[in-house]
Design a protein around this motif. Structure first.
Motif, PDB file in Angstrom:
ATOM      1  N   LEU A   1      36.423  39.150  37.465  1.00 40.73           N
ATOM      2  CA  LEU A   1      36.991  38.836  38.780  1.00 40.73           C
ATOM      3  C   LEU A   1      37.974  39.899  39.258  1.00 40.73           C
ATOM      4  O   LEU A   1      38.037  40.198  40.451  1.00 40.73           O
ATOM      5  CB  LEU A   1      37.694  37.476  38.747  1.00 40.73           C
ATOM      6  CG  LEU A   1      36.852  36.261  38.356  1.00 40.73           C
ATOM      7  CD1 LEU A   1      37.726  35.020  38.305  1.00 40.73           C
ATOM      8  CD2 LEU A   1      35.708  36.071  39.347  1.00 40.73           C
ATOM      9  N   LEU A   2      38.763  40.453  38.347  1.00 41.33           N
ATOM     10  CA  LEU A   2      39.836  41.373  38.733  1.00 41.33           C
ATOM     11  C   LEU A   2      40.236  42.208  37.529  1.00 41.33           C
ATOM     12  O   LEU A   2      40.337  41.689  36.409  1.00 41.33           O
ATOM     13  CB  LEU A   2      41.052  40.579  39.233  1.00 41.33           C
ATOM     14  CG  LEU A   2      42.364  41.341  39.460  1.00 41.33           C
ATOM     15  CD1 LEU A   2      42.225  42.327  40.603  1.00 41.33           C
ATOM     16  CD2 LEU A   2      43.510  40.364  39.729  1.00 41.33           C
TER      17      LEU A   2
ATOM     18  N   VAL B   1      41.287  40.786  45.925  1.00 40.37           N
ATOM     19  CA  VAL B   1      42.364  41.650  45.426  1.00 40.37           C
ATOM     20  C   VAL B   1      41.787  42.777  44.582  1.00 40.37           C
ATOM     21  O   VAL B   1      42.262  43.918  44.614  1.00 40.37           O
ATOM     22  CB  VAL B   1      43.384  40.817  44.613  1.00 40.37           C
ATOM     23  CG1 VAL B   1      44.381  41.717  43.884  1.00 40.37           C
ATOM     24  CG2 VAL B   1      44.120  39.844  45.528  1.00 40.37           C
ATOM     25  N   GLY B   2      40.730  42.476  43.844  1.00 33.06           N
ATOM     26  CA  GLY B   2      40.135  43.455  42.947  1.00 33.06           C
ATOM     27  C   GLY B   2      39.557  44.667  43.644  1.00 33.06           C
ATOM     28  O   GLY B   2      39.389  45.719  43.022  1.00 33.06           O
ATOM     29  N   VAL B   3      39.237  44.550  44.946  1.00 27.98           N
ATOM     30  CA  VAL B   3      38.671  45.689  45.667  1.00 27.98           C
ATOM     31  C   VAL B   3      39.727  46.384  46.535  1.00 27.98           C
ATOM     32  O   VAL B   3      39.380  47.282  47.304  1.00 27.98           O
ATOM     33  CB  VAL B   3      37.466  45.256  46.539  1.00 27.98           C
ATOM     34  CG1 VAL B   3      36.368  44.694  45.658  1.00 27.98           C
ATOM     35  CG2 VAL B   3      37.887  44.254  47.597  1.00 27.98           C
ATOM     36  N   LEU B   4      40.984  45.984  46.403  1.00 23.63           N
ATOM     37  CA  LEU B   4      42.075  46.589  47.174  1.00 23.63           C
ATOM     38  C   LEU B   4      43.006  47.343  46.228  1.00 23.63           C
ATOM     39  O   LEU B   4      43.878  46.743  45.584  1.00 23.63           O
ATOM     40  CB  LEU B   4      42.858  45.502  47.938  1.00 23.63           C
ATOM     41  CG  LEU B   4      42.077  44.705  48.983  1.00 23.63           C
ATOM     42  CD1 LEU B   4      42.940  43.572  49.530  1.00 23.63           C
ATOM     43  CD2 LEU B   4      41.602  45.616  50.103  1.00 23.63           C
ATOM     44  N   PRO B   5      42.854  48.670  46.109  1.00 27.68           N
ATOM     45  CA  PRO B   5      43.689  49.434  45.175  1.00 27.68           C
ATOM     46  C   PRO B   5      45.190  49.226  45.363  1.00 27.68           C
ATOM     47  O   PRO B   5      45.916  49.098  44.359  1.00 27.68           O
ATOM     48  CB  PRO B   5      43.274  50.883  45.443  1.00 27.68           C
ATOM     49  CG  PRO B   5      41.869  50.776  45.940  1.00 27.68           C
ATOM     50  CD  PRO B   5      41.830  49.521  46.751  1.00 27.68           C
TER      51      PRO B   5
ATOM     52  N   ARG C   1      47.611  47.968  42.355  1.00 30.05           N
ATOM     53  CA  ARG C   1      48.744  48.790  41.923  1.00 30.05           C
ATOM     54  C   ARG C   1      50.040  47.981  41.976  1.00 30.05           C
ATOM     55  O   ARG C   1      50.871  48.081  41.071  1.00 30.05           O
ATOM     56  CB  ARG C   1      48.856  50.033  42.810  1.00 30.05           C
ATOM     57  CG  ARG C   1      50.077  50.897  42.488  1.00 30.05           C
ATOM     58  CD  ARG C   1      50.114  52.127  43.394  1.00 30.05           C
ATOM     59  NE  ARG C   1      51.342  52.866  43.240  1.00 30.05           N
ATOM     60  CZ  ARG C   1      51.588  53.740  42.285  1.00 30.05           C
ATOM     61  NH1 ARG C   1      50.648  53.979  41.379  1.00 30.05           N
ATOM     62  NH2 ARG C   1      52.743  54.381  42.219  1.00 30.05           N
ATOM     63  N   ARG C   2      50.210  47.184  43.006  1.00 27.27           N
ATOM     64  CA  ARG C   2      51.427  46.374  43.125  1.00 27.27           C
ATOM     65  C   ARG C   2      51.536  45.382  41.961  1.00 27.27           C
ATOM     66  O   ARG C   2      52.613  45.184  41.400  1.00 27.27           O
ATOM     67  CB  ARG C   2      51.426  45.639  44.462  1.00 27.27           C
ATOM     68  CG  ARG C   2      52.644  44.744  44.670  1.00 27.27           C
ATOM     69  CD  ARG C   2      53.917  45.553  44.744  1.00 27.27           C
ATOM     70  NE  ARG C   2      55.092  44.708  44.843  1.00 27.27           N
ATOM     71  CZ  ARG C   2      55.598  44.253  45.997  1.00 27.27           C
ATOM     72  NH1 ARG C   2      54.998  44.571  47.153  1.00 27.27           N
ATOM     73  NH2 ARG C   2      56.673  43.503  46.003  1.00 27.27           N
ATOM     74  N   ILE C   3      50.411  44.766  41.608  1.00 29.43           N
ATOM     75  CA  ILE C   3      50.417  43.834  40.483  1.00 29.43           C
ATOM     76  C   ILE C   3      50.767  44.565  39.186  1.00 29.43           C
ATOM     77  O   ILE C   3      51.548  44.068  38.368  1.00 29.43           O
ATOM     78  CB  ILE C   3      49.061  43.124  40.361  1.00 29.43           C
ATOM     79  CG1 ILE C   3      48.795  42.258  41.599  1.00 29.43           C
ATOM     80  CG2 ILE C   3      49.018  42.260  39.098  1.00 29.43           C
ATOM     81  CD1 ILE C   3      47.386  41.699  41.651  1.00 29.43           C
ATOM     82  N   ALA C   4      50.193  45.760  39.003  1.00 29.30           N
ATOM     83  CA  ALA C   4      50.482  46.537  37.794  1.00 29.30           C
ATOM     84  C   ALA C   4      51.959  46.894  37.707  1.00 29.30           C
ATOM     85  O   ALA C   4      52.579  46.805  36.635  1.00 29.30           O
ATOM     86  CB  ALA C   4      49.623  47.802  37.771  1.00 29.30           C
ATOM     87  N   LEU C   5      52.553  47.302  38.829  1.00 32.17           N
ATOM     88  CA  LEU C   5      53.978  47.635  38.838  1.00 32.17           C
ATOM     89  C   LEU C   5      54.821  46.416  38.506  1.00 32.17           C
ATOM     90  O   LEU C   5      55.823  46.515  37.780  1.00 32.17           O
ATOM     91  CB  LEU C   5      54.380  48.199  40.197  1.00 32.17           C
ATOM     92  CG  LEU C   5      53.909  49.617  40.520  1.00 32.17           C
ATOM     93  CD1 LEU C   5      54.174  49.942  41.984  1.00 32.17           C
ATOM     94  CD2 LEU C   5      54.615  50.630  39.619  1.00 32.17           C
TER      95      LEU C   5
END
Length: 412
Positions: A85-86, A361-365, A369-373
Motif C-alpha cells: 500500500l505504501l 500517499v504512496g504516489v506523492l513523493p 518524505r514528510r512522513i519519513a522526516l
C-alpha cells in the motif's frame, strides 16, 4: 557503594538514565546512577533507533558503536497481505544516518553502559528508592537504608516511577486501551526483505514485522486478549491470518515473548524543585512509530546538558525551560503515535477508505518524505537547535566552565 553526597543522582538505568548520566559525565559533572535490578534486562520492547537519535548519540560517542551492532532499515512499508500500500523511504533523509537502525533495547543499553564506563561511571545495583525529600539545598534520597544527598535528582525509572510518585507529580491521561498487544522476537523462514520493516493491515488487526540483527524478527500485533507468553503456535496463527499469503512465513523459534496494553499518560510537571523527570517517567504512549525510547534519549541529552550548564553557573531557570520544551513535545509525540495507532486499527467499515488514502500517499513523493522526516525525528532537529539558544552567562562555548566543568558543546 553509594556516596553520601553527589551533584546529580539518577534513578533508573534504562536508555534514558544511561544517556543522561553519560551526558553529565562527559561534561565533568559528578553523577551517581542507580537501578533496582540486580542485572540489566536482556529482553526489551524498543527495537528501533531513528536518525535524529543517532545524531544525538554521535555527540556522546555512542552512535558509531551502536550502528555497528544494529541492522540498517532503509524503508518502512505498509501492506495488506501481499499487496503493498505504501513505502516510506529513509535512504534520502538529510542525515548522516539515512536509515532507521533496528537493534534491541538491551543492545542499546549495553553500548551506553560501555561508553559510561569509559567516562568513569558505573551503574550501582541493586538499590531501590524508598524515600525522597527536598529542601533549599537539594534532595535527600533513601535507598534501601542508605541516604544520599544530591543537588539534583533525576527520575528515569519508567512508567511506574517511584521518583515521580514520591515527588507527588500526577501522571494523567485517557483510559488505557482495552486491546492487548503481543510482542515477540522470533526466527522465521520468510521471503520478506530484511532491509526494511513492514506493518500488515489485516481484518484481525495490524501486525508489525521488523528485522533485527542475527536473523531475528520482532513481531508486534494487536489481539483481543494476549496470552502472558505467546508461543510459536499463537504467533504462527497471527502470521497466517495477517501476513503474506503467496510465500507465508514459518516460525522456527521463539526467542522471547510477552504482552502489554496501551497507556497514554504524561506527568503534569517535569520539574518539582530539585526533582526532574525524563523518558517514560514523564510520558508514555503507543509504541506506533517507535517513538518512545527515542524521545527518552533526546530528553536525557537535553536535561543532561541543561543540568551541566546550571552546575557550571547558569540560572536554575534553565531547568524550567527544559520542562517547558519537553512536556509539549511529549504531548505532540503521543498524539502522533495515537494517530498512527488509530490508522492501523481502523474499524472494518473505514478500512477501504484508509487503504485508498495510503495508496494515494504512496504516489506523492512530498508526502512520503514528510512522513519519513516525522518518523525519523529530524523535524525536531531545527526546533531543538532554536530552543537551546546561546550558552548561559559565564559558560564559554566549547571551553572550560566555572569550577572546571567543561562548557556547552559547540556541536549541540
Amino acid at each position: 557503594m553509594l556516596p553520601e553526597r553527589t551533584d546529580v543522582l539518577i534513578i533508573g538505568a534504562g536508555p534514558t538514565g544511561l544517556t543522561a548520566a553519560l551526558t553529565l559525565a562527559r561534561r565533568g559533572v559528578e553523577v551517581t546512577l542507580v537501578d533496582q535490578r540486580e542485572e540489566p534486562a536482556v529482553t526489551s520492547r524498543a527495537a528501533v533507533v531513528h536518525a535524529y537519535t543517532l545524531e544525538v548519540l554521535d555527540r556522546l560517542g555512542a552512535g558509531a558503536p551502536l550502528v555497528a551492532r544494529g541492522l540498517r532499515s532503509t524503508r518502512f512499508s505498509v501492506r495488506d497481505r501481499d499487496r503493498l500500500l505504501l513505502t516510506v523511504p529513509f535512504d534520502q533523509l538529510p542525515s548522516r544516518h539515512p536509515y532507521a537502525l533496528m537493534v534491541s533495547q538491551s543492545v542499546t543499553e549495553a553500548v551506553l553502559t560501555e561508553r559510561l564506563a569509559d567516562a568513569g561511571v558505573r551503574v550501582l545495583r541493586p538499590y531501590r528508592l524508598t524515600g525522597l525529600q527536598h529542601d533549599g539545598g537539594g534532595a535527600v534520597a533513601r535507598l534501601d537504608g542508605a541516604t544520599v544527598r544530591a543537588r539534583w535528582v533525576v527520575g528515569t525509572d519508567g512508567i511506574h516511577s517511584t521518583v515521580r510518585e514520591l515527588a507527588g507529580i500526577p501522571f494523567t491521561g485517557p483510559a488505557d486501551s482495552a486491546e492487548s498487544f503481543v510482542l515477540a522476537d522470533v526466527r522465521v523462514d520468510s521471503a520478506l526483505p530484511r532491509d526494511g520493516a513492514s506493518i500488515f493491515l489485516a481484518r484481525g488487526g495490524p501486525l508489525v514485522w521488523a528485522p533485527l540483527p542475527d536473523g531475528r524478527v520482532r513481531l508486534v500485533a494487536t489481539v483481543a486478549e494476549a496470552p502472558p507468553e505467546p508461543d510459536a503456535g499463537h504467533l504462527q496463527r497471527l502470521l497466517d491470518e495477517r501476513g503474506p499469503v503467496r510465500r507465508p512465513d514459518r516460525v522456527r523459534e521463539v526467542l522471547w515473548s510477552s504482552r502489554f496494553r496501551l497507556h497514554r499518560r504524561i506527568a503534569e510537571a517535569f520539574r518539582i524543585g530539585p526533582v526532574l523527570l525524563a523518558g517514560d517517567s514523564g510520558h508514555v504512549h503507543s509504541p506506533a512509530g517507535g517513538q518512545g525510547m527515542n524521545l527518552g534519549i533526546c530528553d536525557a541529552v537535553d536535561l543532561g546538558e541543561t543540568l551541566a550548564d546550571v552546575l557550571a553557573g547558569g540560572p536554575d531557570q534553565l531547568l524550567d525551560e527544559y520542562a517547558a520544551r519537553r512536556r509539549p513535545l511529549a504531548h505532540e509525540v503521543a498524539g502522533f503515535a495515537d494517530r498512527l495507532t488509530r490508522l492501523a486499527t481502523a474499524p472494518p467499515s473505514l478500512r477501504p477508505a484508509r487503504d485508498v488514502l495510503l495508496r494515494l500517499v504512496g504516489v506523492l513523493p512530498p508526502a512520503r518524505r514528510r512522513i519519513a522526516l516525522r518518523l525519523s525525528g529530524l523535524e525536531q532537529r531545527t526546533t531543538d537547535d532554536a530552543a537551546r539558544g546561546p550558552a548561559p552567562d559565564g559558560v564559554v562555548p566549547g571551553g572550560p566552565a566555572p569550577g572546571g566543568v567543561p562548557g556547552r558543546r559547540t556541536d549541540w
